[in-house]
Scaffold this motif. Structure first.
Motif, PDB file in Angstrom:
ATOM      1  N   CYS A 148       0.782  -1.328  -0.056  1.00  0.00           N
ATOM      2  CA  CYS A 148       0.014   0.039   0.019  1.00  0.00           C
ATOM      3  C   CYS A 148       0.945   1.208   0.000  1.00  0.00           C
ATOM      4  O   CYS A 148       1.915   1.347   0.918  1.00  0.00           O
ATOM      5  N   GLN A 149       0.783   1.921  -1.094  1.00  0.00           N
ATOM      6  CA  GLN A 149       1.588   3.074  -1.436  1.00  0.00           C
ATOM      7  C   GLN A 149       1.356   4.484  -0.371  1.00  0.00           C
ATOM      8  O   GLN A 149       0.419   4.489   0.066  1.00  0.00           O
ATOM      9  N   CYS A 201      -0.652   5.612   3.071  1.00  0.00           N
ATOM     10  CA  CYS A 201      -1.683   4.198   3.027  1.00  0.00           C
ATOM     11  C   CYS A 201      -2.563   4.280   4.251  1.00  0.00           C
ATOM     12  O   CYS A 201      -2.116   4.600   5.366  1.00  0.00           O
ATOM     13  N   TYR A 232      -7.065  -0.727   3.485  1.00  0.00           N
ATOM     14  CA  TYR A 232      -7.973  -1.430   2.491  1.00  0.00           C
ATOM     15  C   TYR A 232      -9.591  -1.349   3.036  1.00  0.00           C
ATOM     16  O   TYR A 232      -9.572  -1.479   3.999  1.00  0.00           O
ATOM     17  N   PRO A 289      -7.555  -0.223  -2.110  1.00  0.00           N
ATOM     18  CA  PRO A 289      -6.874   0.789  -1.156  1.00  0.00           C
ATOM     19  C   PRO A 289      -7.902   2.073  -1.005  1.00  0.00           C
ATOM     20  O   PRO A 289      -8.295   2.536  -2.140  1.00  0.00           O
ATOM     21  N   TRP A 291      -6.876   5.392  -0.362  1.00  0.00           N
ATOM     22  CA  TRP A 291      -6.239   6.622  -0.656  1.00  0.00           C
ATOM     23  C   TRP A 291      -6.743   7.010  -2.026  1.00  0.00           C
ATOM     24  O   TRP A 291      -7.304   8.102  -2.316  1.00  0.00           O
ATOM     25  N   PRO A 292      -6.410   6.002  -2.922  1.00  0.00           N
ATOM     26  CA  PRO A 292      -6.651   6.399  -4.437  1.00  0.00           C
ATOM     27  C   PRO A 292      -8.424   6.614  -4.675  1.00  0.00           C
ATOM     28  O   PRO A 292      -8.565   7.627  -5.468  1.00  0.00           O
ATOM     29  N   GLN A 293      -9.192   6.264  -3.623  1.00  0.00           N
ATOM     30  CA  GLN A 293     -10.659   6.659  -4.024  1.00  0.00           C
ATOM     31  C   GLN A 293     -10.879   8.044  -3.583  1.00  0.00           C
ATOM     32  O   GLN A 293     -11.573   8.589  -3.765  1.00  0.00           O
ATOM     33  N   VAL A 300      -8.581  10.444  -3.262  1.00  0.00           N
ATOM     34  CA  VAL A 300      -8.058  11.123  -4.454  1.00  0.00           C
ATOM     35  C   VAL A 300      -9.068  11.588  -5.617  1.00  0.00           C
ATOM     36  O   VAL A 300      -8.888  12.819  -6.081  1.00  0.00           O
ATOM     37  N   GLU A 301      -9.495  10.475  -5.877  1.00  0.00           N
ATOM     38  CA  GLU A 301     -10.650  10.945  -7.048  1.00  0.00           C
ATOM     39  C   GLU A 301     -11.672  11.907  -6.615  1.00  0.00           C
ATOM     40  O   GLU A 301     -12.153  12.398  -7.380  1.00  0.00           O
TER      41      GLU A 301
END
Length: 336
Positions: free
Chosen positions: A94-95, A98, A101, A108, A110-112, A114-115
């Motif tokens: 997890c980058q 993090c 999940y 993950p 965080w990407p959600q 960021v969107e």
């Protein structure tokens, strides 16, 4: 000034650690005190009717069987340095930053987020510009024309704006300007990079609805601050020196009255960047606020913790900026 900024940054970092510790304790320590076991927490990742072996594997791989201070350290370490999770035989990295999940999607977190940040940022910035300009301007004019028809009318509207809940004004504005009179039909978020004009058009109604609440509050606060400031001795001295009324009002009166406004503005911006829950939900905007509502509905702890930590970061960062700007707005404030 350098030492002042260093102290404020250090205090902000300490405060963020305290907030993350309290947030972690709320979601992991309090349930344990209430009787929840780590096995029950691990079951969130497995699904229905898991086998004891699967529960034991998830519990061990995610570290739920470790002491809480170790779990907290892994949580903080994941935010700043990333973290490796083990789901079955495979390892997943997890980058940074993090936040773990999702319980439901196993994606993950965080990407959600960021969107969704551009949506919340677009809503907040646009509404903030409107409410700051209109609220301060109306407040100044009301203070200068105290007791006039404009003062009574503007403060009456401001009282109505403060009293009406945002979900009510949002639904009324949608019913009137999107359905009955389709001035803003089919509202949906369009990225700025895709079509700037359509981006702005679809956000005008949410901007005005959100700004109506805050501009009313800022108008009342500005009026009260201006009435108090304009009766101070330094205002009379400025007028005695022969300065124009415009200079006295703008450079002396308004500048001194903006200090509490700046404080509240920083808090409001930080809170809204953490998710304008009611506005985003009412207008179906896929921002952080709507994401938080979905996380709470699904009882998805990693999502909730991520939103809470991000909101705390925005509030602390906004207050840090406000502390630095104090001296530029009000010369009576000193770096101390």
């Amino acid at each position: 000034m350098g030492a002042y900024i260093i102290r404020r940054v250090a205090a902000a970092v300490i405060l963020l650690f305290v907030v993350t510790a309290i947030t972690f304790a709320i979601f992991f320590l309090v349930p344990r005190l209430a009787g929840e076991t780590s096995t029950q927490l691990a079951a969130q990742y497995v699904g229905r009717d898991p086998s004891p072996e699967a529960l034991a594997a998830v519990q061990k791989n995610l570290g739920f069987d470790q002491p809480l201070y170790t779990q907290y350290w892994q949580f903080v370490h994941g935010i700043f340095a990333g973290r490796t999770f083990h789901f079955g035989p495979d390892a997943s990295y997890c980058q940074v930053p993090c936040f773990g999940y999702s319980f439901k999607s196993h994606l993950p977190v965080w990407p959600q987020i960021v969107e969704r940040i551009p949506v919340t940022l677009s809503l907040t910035v646009g509404a903030a510009i409107i409410w700051l300009v209109t609220g301060v301007a109306i407040g100044v004019l009301s203070a200068l024309k105290r007791g006039s028809f404009f003062d009574r009318l503007s403060m009456g509207i401001a009282l109505m704006g403060v009293s009406l809940p945002i979900f009510f004004t949002a639904l009324v504005s949608l019913a009137l300007f999107s359905y009955k009179w389709p001035i803003f039909p089919n509202l949906q978020y369009v990225p700025f990079t895709t079509d700037p004009l359509l981006w702005a058009k679809n956000l005008v109604l949410p901007w005005l609805t959100l700004a109506f609440l805050y501009s009313a509050l800022y108008a009342r606060l500005t009026r009260a601050g201006m009435l108090e400031t304009m009766s101070e001795d330094f205002i009379r001295t400025a007028r005695a020196k022969g300065l124009s009324e415009r200079t006295v009002v703008v450079r002396h009166g308004l500048r001194a009255a903006l200090t509490p406004i700046l404080t509240i503005f920083g808090l409001d911006i930080g809170l809204l960047l953490g998710g304008a829950v009611l506005t985003e939900t009412a207008f179906s905007l896929p921002g952080i606020g709507q994401y938080a509502v979905q996380a709470i509905t699904d009882n998805d702890l990693p999502k909730i913790m991520a939103v809470t930590t991000l909101a705390a970061f925005f509030i602390v960062a906004a207050n840090l900026v406000v502390d630095v700007l104090y001296v530029a707005v009000d010369p009576r404030v000193r770096y101390s």
